[in-house]
Scaffold this motif. Structure first.
Motif, PDB file in Angstrom:
ATOM      1  N   UNK A  31       0.833  -1.205   0.000  1.00  0.00           N
ATOM      2  CA  UNK A  31       0.000   0.000   0.000  1.00  0.00           C
ATOM      3  C   UNK A  31       0.869   1.258   0.000  1.00  0.00           C
ATOM      4  N   UNK A  32       1.937   1.238   0.772  1.00  0.00           N
ATOM      5  CA  UNK A  32       2.845   2.382   0.818  1.00  0.00           C
ATOM      6  C   UNK A  32       3.480   2.610  -0.550  1.00  0.00           C
ATOM      7  N   UNK A  33       3.907   1.548  -1.200  1.00  0.00           N
ATOM      8  CA  UNK A  33       4.502   1.654  -2.533  1.00  0.00           C
ATOM      9  C   UNK A  33       3.493   2.223  -3.533  1.00  0.00           C
ATOM     10  N   UNK A  34       2.255   1.767  -3.446  1.00  0.00           N
ATOM     11  CA  UNK A  34       1.236   2.199  -4.411  1.00  0.00           C
ATOM     12  C   UNK A  34       0.787   3.647  -4.199  1.00  0.00           C
ATOM     13  N   UNK A  35       1.166   4.247  -3.064  1.00  0.00           N
ATOM     14  CA  UNK A  35       0.865   5.679  -2.877  1.00  0.00           C
ATOM     15  C   UNK A  35       1.519   6.511  -3.967  1.00  0.00           C
ATOM     16  N   UNK A  36       2.669   6.033  -4.462  1.00  0.00           N
ATOM     17  CA  UNK A  36       3.400   6.773  -5.492  1.00  0.00           C
ATOM     18  C   UNK A  36       2.849   6.550  -6.891  1.00  0.00           C
ATOM     19  N   UNK A  37       1.896   5.663  -7.032  1.00  0.00           N
ATOM     20  CA  UNK A  37       1.290   5.437  -8.339  1.00  0.00           C
ATOM     21  C   UNK A  37       1.156   3.972  -8.686  1.00  0.00           C
ATOM     22  N   UNK A  38       0.561   3.781  -9.814  1.00  0.00           N
ATOM     23  CA  UNK A  38       0.233   2.459 -10.333  1.00  0.00           C
ATOM     24  C   UNK A  38       1.502   1.629 -10.581  1.00  0.00           C
ATOM     25  N   UNK A  39       1.405   0.324 -10.283  1.00  0.00           N
ATOM     26  CA  UNK A  39       2.529  -0.586 -10.485  1.00  0.00           C
ATOM     27  C   UNK A  39       2.023  -1.937 -10.972  1.00  0.00           C
ATOM     28  N   UNK A  40       2.849  -2.595 -11.761  1.00  0.00           N
ATOM     29  CA  UNK A  40       2.576  -3.980 -12.156  1.00  0.00           C
ATOM     30  C   UNK A  40       3.006  -4.893 -11.015  1.00  0.00           C
ATOM     31  N   UNK A 100      -8.942  -2.511  -1.233  1.00  0.00           N
ATOM     32  CA  UNK A 100      -7.900  -1.516  -0.980  1.00  0.00           C
ATOM     33  C   UNK A 100      -7.111  -1.141  -2.226  1.00  0.00           C
ATOM     34  N   UNK A 101      -7.088  -2.036  -3.200  1.00  0.00           N
ATOM     35  CA  UNK A 101      -6.458  -1.722  -4.481  1.00  0.00           C
ATOM     36  C   UNK A 101      -7.404  -2.130  -5.608  1.00  0.00           C
ATOM     37  N   UNK A 102      -7.191  -1.522  -6.735  1.00  0.00           N
ATOM     38  CA  UNK A 102      -7.940  -1.926  -7.940  1.00  0.00           C
ATOM     39  C   UNK A 102      -6.902  -2.262  -9.007  1.00  0.00           C
ATOM     40  N   UNK A 103      -7.347  -2.980 -10.000  1.00  0.00           N
ATOM     41  CA  UNK A 103      -6.425  -3.357 -11.060  1.00  0.00           C
ATOM     42  C   UNK A 103      -7.056  -3.106 -12.416  1.00  0.00           C
ATOM     43  N   UNK A 104      -6.175  -3.003 -13.390  1.00  0.00           N
ATOM     44  CA  UNK A 104      -6.622  -2.867 -14.783  1.00  0.00           C
ATOM     45  C   UNK A 104      -5.617  -3.563 -15.677  1.00  0.00           C
ATOM     46  N   UNK A 105      -6.118  -4.024 -16.789  1.00  0.00           N
ATOM     47  CA  UNK A 105      -5.254  -4.699 -17.763  1.00  0.00           C
ATOM     48  C   UNK A 105      -4.586  -3.663 -18.653  1.00  0.00           C
ATOM     49  N   UNK A 106      -3.315  -3.883 -18.919  1.00  0.00           N
ATOM     50  CA  UNK A 106      -2.553  -3.061 -19.862  1.00  0.00           C
ATOM     51  C   UNK A 106      -1.699  -4.035 -20.664  1.00  0.00           C
ATOM     52  N   UNK A 107      -2.253  -4.507 -21.763  1.00  0.00           N
ATOM     53  CA  UNK A 107      -1.565  -5.536 -22.538  1.00  0.00           C
ATOM     54  C   UNK A 107      -1.540  -6.828 -21.751  1.00  0.00           C
ATOM     55  N   UNK A 108      -0.359  -7.384 -21.573  1.00  0.00           N
ATOM     56  CA  UNK A 108      -0.221  -8.629 -20.819  1.00  0.00           C
ATOM     57  C   UNK A 108      -0.086  -8.392 -19.323  1.00  0.00           C
TER      58      UNK A 108
END
Length: 113
Positions: free
Chosen positions: A23-32, A59-67
């Protein structure tokens, strides 16, 4: 009393330190998931497992970006945590006010001496 399943309760989900790191890492933005694993020193399967739990509790959401699947924080899911911790704000403010008053009293006493 039986403990709630990790995926049914936000508080149980964040009880795991590695999930809090994510969660702390994702504060900085979207990550694979691969990036999360690499940056935090997790195995790929471990990172994916934790991300799945965080997604299931909202607590997080996801989206597809290619693979790739990209993960980001979900502010709506963080609301119960924010509301619960916010309840302690008055306690901390009062504690700091008492501490400040104590320090001011000490200064005043020393100035008189």
């Amino acid at each position: 009393m039986a403990r709630a399943a990790t995926t049914s309760d936000v508080f149980n989900a964040i009880a795991e330190p590695q999930r809090r790191e994510i969660l702390t890492l994702l504060r900085d933005g979207e990550r694979a998931a691969t990036e999360v694993a690499r940056e935090l020193g997790f195995t790929q399967p471990g990172a994916s497992k934790h991300l799945r739990v965080l997604r299931e509790v909202g607590l997080v959401r996801d989206r597809r970006a290619g693979k790739q699947r990209l993960y980001s924080l979900d502010a709506h899911g963080l609301r119960p945590i924010h509301e619960w911790t916010g309840g302690f704000e008055q306690f901390w403010n009062e504690s700091f006010e008492r501490l400040d008053a104590y320090v001011q009293d000490l200064k005043h006493t020393r100035e008189k001496e």
